[in-house]
Scaffold this active site. Structure first.
Site, PDB file in Angstrom:
ATOM      1  N   CYS A   1      -6.069   0.228   6.983  1.00 12.20           N
ATOM      2  CA  CYS A   1      -5.808   0.728   5.628  1.00 12.20           C
ATOM      3  C   CYS A   1      -6.927   1.688   5.202  1.00 12.20           C
ATOM      4  O   CYS A   1      -8.106   1.322   5.205  1.00 12.20           O
ATOM      5  CB  CYS A   1      -5.720  -0.436   4.651  1.00 12.20           C
ATOM      6  SG  CYS A   1      -5.407   0.090   2.943  1.00 12.20           S
TER       7      CYS A   1
ATOM      8  N   ARG B   1       2.911   4.999   6.408  1.00 11.32           N
ATOM      9  CA  ARG B   1       3.352   4.322   7.631  1.00 11.32           C
ATOM     10  C   ARG B   1       3.908   2.926   7.378  1.00 11.32           C
ATOM     11  O   ARG B   1       4.474   2.301   8.277  1.00 11.32           O
ATOM     12  CB  ARG B   1       2.177   4.229   8.620  1.00 11.32           C
ATOM     13  CG  ARG B   1       1.624   5.578   9.031  1.00 11.32           C
ATOM     14  CD  ARG B   1       0.274   5.428   9.702  1.00 11.32           C
ATOM     15  NE  ARG B   1      -0.725   4.883   8.778  1.00 11.32           N
ATOM     16  CZ  ARG B   1      -1.999   4.657   9.098  1.00 11.32           C
ATOM     17  NH1 ARG B   1      -2.429   4.909  10.315  1.00 11.32           N
ATOM     18  NH2 ARG B   1      -2.838   4.176   8.204  1.00 11.32           N
TER      19      ARG B   1
ATOM     20  N   HIS C   1      -2.168  -3.883   5.154  1.00  9.11           N
ATOM     21  CA  HIS C   1      -1.945  -3.476   6.545  1.00  9.11           C
ATOM     22  C   HIS C   1      -3.286  -3.148   7.200  1.00  9.11           C
ATOM     23  O   HIS C   1      -4.206  -2.662   6.533  1.00  9.11           O
ATOM     24  CB  HIS C   1      -1.016  -2.254   6.610  1.00  9.11           C
ATOM     25  CG  HIS C   1      -1.581  -1.026   5.971  1.00  9.11           C
ATOM     26  ND1 HIS C   1      -2.120   0.011   6.704  1.00  9.11           N
ATOM     27  CD2 HIS C   1      -1.741  -0.685   4.676  1.00  9.11           C
ATOM     28  CE1 HIS C   1      -2.560   0.944   5.869  1.00  9.11           C
ATOM     29  NE2 HIS C   1      -2.342   0.549   4.641  1.00  9.11           N
TER      30      HIS C   1
ATOM     31  N   CYS D   1       0.844  -1.190   0.000  1.00  8.68           N
ATOM     32  CA  CYS D   1       0.000   0.000   0.000  1.00  8.68           C
ATOM     33  C   CYS D   1       0.889   1.253   0.000  1.00  8.68           C
ATOM     34  O   CYS D   1       1.990   1.250   0.547  1.00  8.68           O
ATOM     35  CB  CYS D   1      -0.908  -0.002   1.228  1.00  8.68           C
ATOM     36  SG  CYS D   1      -2.107   1.367   1.232  1.00  8.68           S
TER      37      CYS D   1
ATOM     38  N   ASP E   1       0.405   3.788   1.710  1.00  8.68           N
ATOM     39  CA  ASP E   1       0.348   4.377   3.057  1.00  8.68           C
ATOM     40  C   ASP E   1       1.756   4.703   3.584  1.00  8.68           C
ATOM     41  O   ASP E   1       2.644   3.850   3.588  1.00  8.68           O
ATOM     42  CB  ASP E   1      -0.349   3.382   3.998  1.00  8.68           C
ATOM     43  CG  ASP E   1      -0.726   4.036   5.327  1.00  8.68           C
ATOM     44  OD1 ASP E   1       0.181   4.539   6.033  1.00  8.68           O
ATOM     45  OD2 ASP E   1      -1.918   4.030   5.675  1.00  8.68           O
TER      46      ASP E   1
HETATM   47 CO    CO Z   1      -3.390   1.231   3.025  1.00  4.55          CO
END
Ligand code: CO
Length: 210
Positions: A101, A46, A98, A42, A44
């Site tokens: 998400c 993090r 994750h 992803c 993302d």
């Molecule tokens: Co995500």
């Protein structure tokens, strides 16, 4: 928050650190890449692919998008998979989702999200495929977590559906496809233990491309 200027200071420090361990670090790096892993994760901020794996430059070929999706008409992810399998000849392909998400959360929301609609539709399709199991989970948080896991599983199966993976596996025994979830609260990587060969056999009745 990291400032724009700080990024370049950090970069200079990173170069110094790499050269301290090996003076020829960048000379070697410039020559070629020979990664054993393709990581599809992803976007993302993090979930930091190489960092959380402790992998060095040159060890992981990376593709990231919202919701770690593997869509058959996405020329981007399909090009990445084909290049990784046929040219780099990676040994492992990892689809990593994750918990928490945002993409999966959005797909659980009944709302028009404009340009994101067709993209998130792929996650809604995962929900529809597994709706009996998901509807049987009364706790919305647990249902959200489970959809994250099922999405990883379905995207891993989408990787297995590609001709590149099927053909390369027959000829070389690689790549093996894995599904992971990163638990964002603890940082822990969870291997969903997808049985690659079983999944491959399972889909070949319909998706065999060899
Ligand atoms: Co995500």
């Amino acid at each position: 928050m990291i400032t724009y200027e700080k990024i370049f200071e950090n970069n200079a420090q990173w170069i110094a650190e790499k050269q301290a361990t090996d003076v020829n670090f960048f000379e070697k790096l410039a020559k070629e890449q020979n990664p054993d892993y393709l990581y599809i994760g992803c976007s993302d901020s993090r979930v930091t692919a190489e960092d959380m794996m402790g992998a060095a430059p040159g060890e992981v070929f990376v593709h990231r998008n919202i919701g770690n999706l593997v869509v058959s008409i996405d020329l981007n992810v399909m090009s990445v998979i084909n290049y990784a399998v046929k040219v780099l000849q990676v040994k492992h392909i990892i689809v990593c989702g994750h918990y928490n998400c945002g993409g999966v959360k959005a797909a659980l929301t009944q709302q028009d999200m404009g340009i994101l609609n067709p993209w998130l539709r792929n996650i809604r399709d995962v929900f529809r495929l597994h709706k009996e199991e998901l509807h049987a989970i009364p706790d919305p948080k647990k249902q959200f977590d489970r959809l994250v896991e099922l999405n990883v599983r379905e995207q891993a199966i989408n990787v297995i559906k590609t001709a590149a993976v099927q053909q390369q596996f027959i000829h070389t025994g690689y790549p093996v496809v894995h599904g992971w979830v990163m638990d964002i609260k603890s940082g822990r990587l969870i291997d969903l233990q997808i049985d690659f060969e079983k999944e491959l056999k399972g889909i070949q009745e319909i998706y065999r491309l060899v």
